[in-house]
Scaffold this active site. Structure first.
Site, PDB file in Angstrom:
ATOM      1  N   GLU A 282       0.878  -1.170   0.000  1.00 19.14           N
ATOM      2  CA  GLU A 282       0.000   0.000   0.000  1.00 19.14           C
ATOM      3  C   GLU A 282       0.910   1.212   0.000  1.00 19.14           C
ATOM      4  O   GLU A 282       1.678   1.427   0.941  1.00 19.14           O
ATOM      5  CB  GLU A 282      -0.895  -0.003   1.236  1.00 19.14           C
ATOM      6  CG  GLU A 282      -1.842   1.176   1.278  1.00 19.14           C
ATOM      7  CD  GLU A 282      -2.517   1.315   2.621  1.00 19.14           C
ATOM      8  OE1 GLU A 282      -2.537   2.448   3.158  1.00 19.14           O
ATOM      9  OE2 GLU A 282      -3.007   0.295   3.150  1.00 19.14           O
ATOM     10  N   CYS A 319      -3.711   7.093   5.630  1.00 16.96           N
ATOM     11  CA  CYS A 319      -3.600   6.765   4.204  1.00 16.96           C
ATOM     12  C   CYS A 319      -4.859   7.152   3.448  1.00 16.96           C
ATOM     13  O   CYS A 319      -4.864   7.194   2.214  1.00 16.96           O
ATOM     14  CB  CYS A 319      -3.296   5.283   4.014  1.00 16.96           C
ATOM     15  SG  CYS A 319      -4.345   4.192   4.985  1.00 16.96           S
TER      16      CYS A 319
END
Length: 545
Positions: A282, A319
């Site tokens: 990620e 995020c």
């Protein structure tokens, strides 16, 4: 270095008085670790915290992976209820140290206690989620195609398949979630649930937090009789140990949450191996939010305040931080801008996770606001100068054409930052959406008629993301079966998988088919008496049709 389950003797050292109410912090280390001592630091004060942590070596990496490989032979075959008990035991052991654990995590990260208490609940909750998943059992996707001896022109053999674990998994701890994405976080929980041993590389930003959670896992291992080598925790302050872990022939998969450059470096290392392995990385996202006119006309001021809070939540170190706001020029958008600017200016500064992250945030916000066509809309004026590494919430604005012509404006600025892109009409807004890269989330703020009217826009947005949100904020990720926390490149390197929720287990398994095996030799999941027969029923219907 902490490699818990080798044949070496583990020393538990109780550090001196910590910076957290004078409580002692347990630092678990090896007696013979001699690669160098690592010290944890409080990012708010710059002062060292209690505990010595020993840097790992390539020899210890090899030892951890050999132990994990040996453990895999037993662990992969363990009864599902035994695995579930192990995961539940980890959750219970973490809860027993919740007080000192949350305090240490706060001291090492600068995150507030309330935020970390919530994160601890998420950590134990996802461990129990995977325990329930494993115990229920249908996640292995057992498929049974019984033999058809009379089929013409050729008989069909008996074929049965299921998902099986792939082997030792290396987990890189994340900076922004010292509990939920680190030593016992979602990657570790899902890998252990799949039947894979785990080697964790502790993040340099929270050595002590990692040690405490590692100790909890070890206690759970001992209490449930898990095999030696099922878990290891390694320390490093650079890149050498990470490189060794990726390149070692016994590593079967990698998980990573962090920057684009860091994720791509690991992916390249994995691809250079004689046996390439999957990396689930990620790598960041700017999480665009589209404001359509009716939504702004209805509540421009409230939306501005709502998004100012979302942009600055946790010093913007999520995020899913809304780093890009897209709107069409209108009086309502002008009102949104005014309230957003005022709200951002009033937001207090917050301690960022590390000195390096704080410095990079300041550097990037300065650079982006000096680019041609970019205007500084607002910056926080409420900074705590008594503490170090303080963030200043920042919002810039740019018109759609300048944004389209400058790809660098799509790069993530990790922290409480966002950019407002102003289009002249819906057509120009569609041009902005067309150039967007892959994202973890995309949000659309609109009325129901607007969504129905602009379905082409909605379809274009859905192609860019793993999760599309309607009239909400992207910050906040629910841990459940339907969650998709992943997206098209470069948000992640493989948009077919999620790192949050029960489907995260699918990263660490592969299908294995058994042909013409006797009943007593088959895994329990593939025997005829297995009660989970949904796939058998569906498959027989397909065959008959």
């Amino acid at each position: 270095m902490m490699h818990w389950l080798s044949d070496q003797n583990c020393l538990l050292e109780v550090g001196g008085s910590s910076a957290m109410d004078g409580r002692n912090i347990v630092a678990a280390t090896f007696v013979d670790a001699n690669e160098g001592i690592l010290i944890a630091t409080n990012p708010a004060t710059g002062l060292p915290l209690a505990g010595d942590f020993f840097k790992s070596s390539s020899t210890e990496v090899a030892s951890a992976l050999r132990s994990a490989t040996a453990a895999f032979r037993d662990y992969r075959k363990m009864n599902k209820d035994v695995k579930a008990s192990f995961l539940n035991a980890i959750a219970s052991e973490i809860e027993q140290i919740s007080g000192p654990l949350v305090e240490r995590a706060s001291a090492e990260s600068g995150l507030p206690l309330a935020r970390l208490q919530g994160e601890l609940g998420r950590t134990t909750g996802q461990l129990r989620l995977f325990a329930n998943l494993v115990s229920e059992g249908s996640w292995v996707n057992a498929v049974i195609d019984t033999e058809l001896p009379d089929r013409k022109p050729l008989a069909r053999p008996d074929l049965r398949s299921m998902l099986v674990p792939i082997g030792p998994v290396v987990v890189f701890g994340a900076s922004n979630f010292p509990l939920a994405f680190s030593v016992a976080g979602g990657d570790t929980a899902s890998a252990l649930a799949a039947g894979c041993p785990v080697i964790v590389k502790a993040h340099p930003g929270h050595y002590g937090t990692s040690a405490l959670v590692g100790a909890a896992i070890v206690n759970a291992i001992k209490k449930t009789g898990m095999p030696k080598g099922i878990f290891s925790l390694l320390y490093d302050d650079g890149y050498s140990i990470g490189q060794c872990l990726v390149q070692h022939e016994l590593t079967k998969a990698i998980t990573f949450t962090g920057s684009y450059s860091g994720g791509m470096a690991l992916i390249r290392l994995a691809q250079q191996r004689t046996e390439p392995i999957p990396v689930f990385a990620e790598m960041g996202s700017i999480n665009p939010v589209v404001f359509l006119p009716e939504a702004l006309e209805k509540s421009a001021g409230d939306l501005a305040k709502k998004y100012a809070a979302s942009i600055s939540l946790g010093a913007g170190q999520f995020c899913t931080n809304p780093g890009l706001l897209l709107g069409i020029q209108s009086p309502a958008l002008e009102q949104f801008k005014r309230v957003l600017a005022a709200s951002i200016a009033d937001i207090p500064s917050a301690t960022m996770l590390t000195k390096g992250i704080a410095e990079n945030y300041k550097k990037l916000t300065t650079e982006v606001t000096q680019l041609e066509g970019v205007r500084l809309l607002s910056v926080s004026k409420n900074k705590d100068k008594s503490l170090q590494n303080q963030s200043e919430a920042t919002v810039a604005e740019v018109n759609a054409i300048d944004f389209i012509q400058n790809p660098s404006l799509q790069e993530e600025v990790f922290g409480p930052y966002s950019m407002l892109v102003i289009a002249r009409d819906i057509s120009e807004l569609m041009e902005v959406v067309a150039v967007l890269k892959g994202q973890l989330t995309v949000t659309i703020m609109a009325s129901k008629p607007e969504v129905q009217q602009h379905q082409t826009l909605v379809d274009a947005l859905s192609e860019k993301t793993g999760r599309i949100i309607f009239n909400g904020v992207p910050t906040g990720v629910e841990v459940c079966g339907a969650m998709q926390h992943g997206g098209p490149f470069p948000a992640t390197n493989d948009s077919r998988f999620t790192s949050v929720g029960s489907a995260a287990i699918n990263r660490f398994v592969r299908p294995l088919a058994y042909q013409d095996w006797e009943q007593e030799l088959l895994p329990d999941e593939l025997k005829d008496e297995n009660p989970l027969e949904i796939f058998r029923t569906v498959n027989q219907k397909i065959t008959k049709s």
